[in-house]
Each structure stands twice: as C-alpha cells, then as structure tokens.
Design a protein around this motif. Sequence first.
Motif, PDB file in Angstrom:
ATOM      1  N   GLU A  80       0.717  -1.164   0.047  1.00 57.73           N
ATOM      2  CA  GLU A  80       0.117  -0.136   0.070  1.00 57.73           C
ATOM      3  C   GLU A  80       0.972   1.077   0.065  1.00 57.73           C
ATOM      4  O   GLU A  80       0.652   2.089  -0.749  1.00 57.73           O
ATOM      5  N   VAL A 107      -2.536   6.936   1.780  1.00 58.71           N
ATOM      6  CA  VAL A 107      -2.816   5.720   2.022  1.00 58.71           C
ATOM      7  C   VAL A 107      -4.174   5.677   2.791  1.00 58.71           C
ATOM      8  O   VAL A 107      -4.420   6.302   3.837  1.00 58.71           O
ATOM      9  N   TYR A 157      -6.816  -1.226   4.193  1.00 57.44           N
ATOM     10  CA  TYR A 157      -6.085  -2.521   4.461  1.00 57.44           C
ATOM     11  C   TYR A 157      -6.101  -2.902   6.006  1.00 57.44           C
ATOM     12  O   TYR A 157      -5.839  -3.999   6.299  1.00 57.44           O
ATOM     13  N   GLU A 190      -4.770  -3.036  -6.355  1.00 56.03           N
ATOM     14  CA  GLU A 190      -3.961  -1.965  -7.038  1.00 56.03           C
ATOM     15  C   GLU A 190      -4.304  -1.552  -8.562  1.00 56.03           C
ATOM     16  O   GLU A 190      -4.159  -0.698  -9.164  1.00 56.03           O
ATOM     17  N   GLY A 240      -6.964   0.952  -6.886  1.00 57.27           N
ATOM     18  CA  GLY A 240      -6.517   0.937  -5.265  1.00 57.27           C
ATOM     19  C   GLY A 240      -8.008   0.954  -4.463  1.00 57.27           C
ATOM     20  O   GLY A 240      -8.700   0.665  -5.043  1.00 57.27           O
ATOM     21  N   THR A 241      -8.014   1.500  -3.150  1.00 57.56           N
ATOM     22  CA  THR A 241      -9.073   1.310  -2.369  1.00 57.56           C
ATOM     23  C   THR A 241     -10.140   1.703  -2.896  1.00 57.56           C
ATOM     24  O   THR A 241     -10.298   3.011  -3.295  1.00 57.56           O
TER      25      THR A 241
END
Lengths: 397, 454
Positions: free
Chosen positions: A117, A128, A132, A165, A169-170
């Motif tokens: 991450e 970030v 996670y 990713e 990503g998130t």
Amino acid sequence: MKFLRKQLDSVKHNFEKGGKWEKYFFAYEAFETFLFTPNTTADAKGAQIRDAIDLKRLMMTVIIAMLPCLIFGMWNVGYQHHLATGQTGTFMDALVIGLVKTVPIIIVSYAVGLGIEFVFATIRRHPVNEGYLVTGMLIPLVMPPDIPLWQVAVATAFAVIIGKEAFGGTGMNVVNIALTARAFLYFAYPSQISGEVWTFLGEGVKPVAGYSGATPLAIAAASTGNAATDLSSFGAGWADGMYSVWNMFIGVIPGCIGETSTLMCLIGAFILVFTGVGSWKIIVSVFAGAWAMGLLLNAIGTTPFAQLPAHYHLVMGGLAFGAVFMATDPVTAAQTETGKWIYGLLIGVFTVLIRVFNPAYPEGIMLAILLMNVFAPLIDYFVVSANKNRRLQRATV
Amino acid sequence: MGKFIRLKKGFTINLAGKAAAKIGDSGPADSVAIKPTDFQGIYIPKVVVKEGDTVKAGSPLFHDKKLERIQFTSPVSGEVVRITRGEKRALLEVVILADKQVEYLPFKKHTVSEIANLSVEGIKSQMLDSGVWANLVQRPFGILADPSVTPKAIHISAFDTAPLAPDYSFLFKGQDHFFQTGVDVLKKLTPGAVHINIHNASDLSTVFSQAKGAEVNKFSGPHPAGCVGVQIHHIDPINKGDIVWTINPFGVIQIGKLFLQGIYDASKLVAITGSEVKNPQYVKTYTGASMKSLTANNVAAENVRYISGNPLTGTHVGKDGYLGFYDHQVTVLPEGNDYEFIGWITPGANKLSVQRAWGLFSFLTPNKEFTLNTNTHGEPRAMVQTGVWEQLVPMDILPGHLIKSILAEDIDEMEALGIYEVIEEDLALCEFADVSKHNVQGILREGLELIRLS
C-alpha cells in the motif's frame, strides 16, 4: 503529546513540496494523521461543520467487531490441538498455542499488505487509505492455522496488487481482497488449504485413535458420491459430539482460524449493525438465502447432503463469517439498498448450491461471494435503471 | 387544499447557540455591500455607479451583461465608498456607506384592486427595475430567474430546518398583508400554482397558512424537509425541460411592499446564532449588512469563523465580510484549526456524528445541543461507504451515483439520475456526513455548471 507534535512538525517540511523527501509525503501523512487528526478546516463555501467520523474510525470499528472471532479462533487452535493429540490443557494453554500459531500470520499479512500500500501510494501520489487495516486482519482469519507463512505473504501480495491496486486502489476493487488472497491459495496451493490441514498437531505428535481432521463440510461433501452414508450419525464424529449443531454453532470444530464460531460472528454482526457500519440487509439476506435454498433442497434433493437439515448450512463452514465480514464489504457489495437484498440473497443461495452440488470444493461461501462481487455492478445497474425510468416516465419531453 | 407530506429520511443537527425570540440592538449600521458572487448564474456584472456617488434605496448598482434587465439595487441610501475587484478585474462587491435615515427611490404604488389588473409585462418591469427580481431563483441549476421565461410553478418554502435556522414565524411576523400581495403578484407570473410549503408542527403565525390563492402544502420531518428542492420533488417534480422558480418569503414580502408602497425595502431581521455568540438573538438590519455591525459586542473569542448563512450551506465571509443577499442568519463557530492526538479513536460525547460508529450511545441524549467547530475530522479518502447518503436525502434520487456521474463528467447519466432536481442545499447533509470528506456541494455545482454552460 506536545513532544510528539513537535517532532512531527520539525520533520514535516522535509516531506512538503520542495522538501528533500517530497515524494514520501503520503507515507508521512499516513503516520501523521494516525497520530493526530489533522488541523484542516472546512472550505469557505459549503458545509462549515463536518461529521466526527472518518475512514479510520470506520475501519477500526470493523476490526473491533472481528476481535471476538480472532480471540475465540486463537483459543480454538489450541483447543483443537489438545483434542486431537489427546492432551489436556487449561484455557490459557490453548490460547498460548493459538497465539504462537496466529500472530506470525497476522504480522506477515499486515507487513506485506501495508508495505505494498505504501509503495503504491508513494508511486501514485495518493493518500494511504485505511481499507487495508481490515483486509490485513481478514486474511489471517480465513487461513488454516498450519499455513506456511511464505504462502500468506504470496497470497497477500497477489490479492493487494492484482485484486486492488491493478484496479486503482481502495474503493475501486471489484472483488473482495481477503477472499482473493484465499482463492489464490485455494487454486495455487490446494494441498495446504484443503484436506486435513485445519488442526494444528505439531511436529512428530501422534493424534488420538480415530482422529480425522476433516471439517463438517468435508464429511458432508464426501457423502455426496456415496448415497449409503448416513448423515443421521453426522453429529457423532470421532470425538464425542464433535459435529453437533451446538458445537458447530459455538465453533469448537476444526476450520480456519476465525470462521468456525457462528456465535462469535453473530457478536461481530451485532457490533457492525448496531454501529451502522455493516449493512444488516446483506447479513440477514445471506442467511435467509442459504436457509431457503437448504429447505428447497430438502424438498427436492436426493443425496444425503441435500437432505441435511437446512439450519445445518447456517452453522457449518464459513457462511456466518462470510456473511458478516466479507459480503458486507461496501466496496465490492451492491451499492444500492434494494441491490443489497438481492446480492445477499444470491450469495446465500449460491453458497448452498456450491456446497451440495460441487464435489471438488466443499466450501461454497468464498466462491459465492466472489461470484456475486462480480455481479454486484449488474444488480446495481438494474436498480439504478429502475430509478432512472421512474424519472423518465414523469417527463413529458 | 395542498398536500401533506411526511418525510422520514434526513438528520436534524442540533447545535448550541439558537437565537432567542427577541430583537436586540445591532451596532451602528455603517456599511452594506452587494456581492455579485451571491448570485448564481450571473455572467459579467457591469457596474453603473462610481465611488463617491450617492444612491437611494432601490437605485441600480450593477446589472448583468447577459440578463441586463435585472437590476441589482442598493438596499440603503448613502454613498458608494468602495468597489472591490478581484482577479481579472472581476467585480467582488459594491460597498455603500449607509445614511442614518434611509431615503427610498420612488416606484409606482398600486392599490390591491389595481394589482389584480396589472399586465404581466408591467409587473415584470417594476420588479426588474427595483431590484426585487433577484429574489427569484430558477430551477434547474438554482440560478437567477430569467425574465423571458414562464415557469411551470413558483414554490415558497415557509420554514427552515437547517441547523440554528431562524424561526420564520418570528422573522415575518405581522407581514401578512405584504405577503399576500406578493403572492398575488407572483400568481400572475406563472400559469401553474404558487405553492407555499409550511411545516406541520409549527404553531404558525397566519402569515403563511392563511394565504389565499396559493396551494398550501404541509411537510413534516427532519432536515432537509425545509429545503425547497426536496419539497418540489414531492409536490410537482422538475422533469427535463421544466422550469420552476423558487423564492424565500422575504422576497415575497419585498414584492408586496414594492407594489403597495412603491419602495424597495431591504430591511430584514437576521438571526445571530452559534456557540460563540454571547447573546444569540435577532437583529433588525439591511440586506448586505456588515458582519461587524451584526456581531458588535456579541462575540468574545478570537479564533472563530464568521459565516453568512447556516453552518451547512453558508459562506465563511470573515469578520470584515458582509451578509449574503439571500441570508437571514449569521453563524459564529469556533475554528477547528488544531491537531488532536489520535482524535479518530478517542471516545468523546462532544462530537456529533450521523453514524453510531462515533456516538454509540447518542440515542440516550436525543436533545443534546452540540458545540461543533470547523475541523474536517479527517482527511480526503476514496469513496468506500455506501448507504449513508441515501438515508439523508428524502428524495427518490441516488446521491452516491449522482455524485460519481458528475466526477465522471457524464452529462447523460447526470440527467438520468436527476441532477435537475437538486442544488447544493439539498445535498448539504451528504457533505456533512461523508466519511471520505468529499466536497459534495462543490462537486454538485461543477456538474450543474457543466450542463448549464454546455
């Protein structure tokens, strides 16, 4: 606290624009905002006040909801060890064995996942995200206690890079990351994550007579090809009352670290629903779907597994854990409220279908959730289309 | 008889510092300002006065180059002391030093029976010339009403559910006659109905409920039940191609006074609210009054934010700023420009959240008044949570999908998802509650402008 703040402020300029570590700004930001909520204020125009909640709080709530499963799971690792080897041990003995087996898996999962991450956040120059924190705890909970640590690392890396990713990503991933990690192991290293891997025995320890490390699902699945197997003795198992409904509900059976106990999952579900973090619609509808499908199979099924009482499906395997912690992942679930009902219901239905009719994979919830993750956008598409159509029908031009 | 609509979704933010029902002294009415930036949809404002000119209440200050018939006029009589310009010489504000005694520019007076016989064009030109026209807001887009169009209907929200909002029955007490005349005038501008939307629970003064010739609709429920966009959605929704106008009761009363007395009367009551105000109350002042005069001797702390409007949709204008054209409320809140050690996990009952993941036991104290500061309580993050915004918008609209379609700049999708039915205030609660700290109102405005200007 003032000291900490001073230290942070004294290095902050290095990370800001023009500083020598400028490109690591978001790594710094992740630590800074973890220690201190930032001093940013609302924009001049728009909402001048903001809700106290943030993503950190939200994710931490999910982790708190997982703690009962984690602690019970740790104890159960030791308990199963004692049971299988015929030893006796206190509650603390069992917990210590569980800690020794579990903590390294958790550390590997967090270290690998958060490391990736941070690397991606630095390369892509975005903050970030806290997602996670939850994934890193979910991955250990769906692993068998005997899993080699390097496999945990490889699966985590695969899941975070390919599952998340690669999609941006998130918030952008299509399938649940923790389940991607498990599915990866399931297909890449099947011998370490199926069969009799669910009980930690230890080096050179002989199990007690009659021992079988099979999970209830494995026993039930084995009966599929053999119509003569009588599931009425299902509850007996190799130890006294091993696979009774009560034991399966409490969770004192072999299985993944965190998923065996339906009771602990329900405590987690209560926390998620009471705090409003998890969707109760999804949780309820997964159970409802599985139970309804179980009843239907009872009515029309011919194999012993199909004749298994429907409520067994609710306490066997990972259904409860999947329903409470995996299916409710807001990113990969259906995003419309109506869609959530359909999504959950179908997960329940598919779980039981896969369990009963698929001879290769005894556990159905993982594949059912991954399948419905892929279909969730389609469900949403129809719900959103219905909304648009209501608007269109009013219009005259 | 109108409809009765019960709304369930939404959230009422209960803040400390509600205005007491009394009229206090404001500081000396020094200067007032009219800011073109208050008017959504204005193209290029063209100033017609110079610094040093003397003006009367109702004298034109500037007009728009595109909608040039709409005059923006002075709320008071006095001297133009400053014309502030910003980047690229964009007009920011015209400041007028107010006289002690306001002199009015005379407009034509009418008796009630004459008003019934006025032509639509006659009504429009008197409204446009005097400055009351700017009270009319056009949907979709929430922009200045275009005098050349005929709206499907005109909607008046007669209550405000925003945090610390003024009580309209106090604000407009005793103005029944002017309000009724305003409604009579507005009725001539639309072939459809004039809707007056009142709150069910309020023991309303008869100003709104007894108005004749209009549809009086009742609403109940938490904020944003008072937002006119929400009300329109339930009474007579805006479809593609529809145009409706909305107006605040203050504007209706101004219209009534214009036609009955022949003056542009910009005096109004303003609620001075917020936890940092020593004595939260109402003051009598004028449109565009200075924050200094409104909050004189009433704010003790230094590190505070002066907001024109309510805390959800207002504008941070600063201590030296001026009240916005459409605002009846000033809110003074503490600035939240400080760090808090692990503030995201520290338990505390003094922060407010829509979600129980923060205030787990907040349901035990439903009437607690909160003192909130302007801190964002978190950093911008990816959109993760779903289902919360949907609980805050009492309309058949999917706010999450709408906002995402705007971020994707997909105009067809925005239209299909109902962007024409909303403006910033309707989705303001989503911005408040957003876990990922998105600037929802700003995003929505970008989407609206993208469609309007394309």
